[in-house]
Write an enzyme that holds these catalytic residues in place. Sequence first.
Site: not given
Lengths: 226, 83
Positions: A87, A195, A197
Amino acid sequence: MAATVGVVVFPGSNCEHDAVEAIEALGGTARIVWHGSADLGGLDAVILPGGFAHGDYLRPGAIARFSPVMEAVGEFARSGGPVVGICNGFQVLTEARLLPGALQKNAGLRFLCREATVRVERTDTALTSGTNVGDQLVLSINHFDGNYLADPETRRRLAEEGMVALRYVGNPNGSMDDIAGICNPEGNVVGLMPHPERACDPLTGGTDGAVLIGSLLASAGVRTSY
Amino acid sequence: MIFEAMVEIRTRPGISDPEGATIESALPRLGFGEVSGVRVGKAIRLSVDAPDEAGARRRLASLCDALLANPVMEDVEITLMAD
């Protein structure tokens, strides 16, 4: 020994703890690296996390590029070290010219905060080694400037050198050629808007990101410490 | 010699400008339906110490390239206001 991943924190980063959690849940060791430090000693991989580095002033990533850590990240990347920008981290990598092109504002008028499906296009990268071409992953996106673009020459180069790692299935933001993530020709530097994660624990709605973070740990593990 | 300068940064034609589009979409409601082509950019005022105007322009162009503008998306216009 577990791979140690450095997670760089700029003033305004806000996804560093998500990255640390995901790395540690998958058996890696995470270390927060302040942007003012130029020391990446002992690290096997580096993540530039999401957020608003330096407030996104001027342009996302524009000021972060001049943080002391970025010179070390550049050297680490050029020596073959795995570097992943997520990002805002992707925006920083393009501003630092470690990846080509730029991220402009989304084609719609909105900040996007939703799930998006991506398709794996390339598997010999620091982030996708554990996947197969064509795998589809559901990841969250959370951005205003995620609309990838590049000049015609770079666009041709992305295709010729296989530098597109992930494409959207159902383009959410107008991104050129449905690009969700790109890599350098060697595959050790990867930037993506979604994302992974945040998709490593069923508690947060899905685990499709675990294979990507796991791939990064595998890439980090096969490399001797920097 | 100190040169006062204005750097105007414009998003290139075709580059997404949600701020401009949002302003333009509000205009008819406000009675400004005849106004169109709204594009939002940035204007940065700064001063530069240089031996002459050409030198000031060179340094500012270099600053634009290094930091102020992203050449993939933006064009710049540098205006010097020497006194």
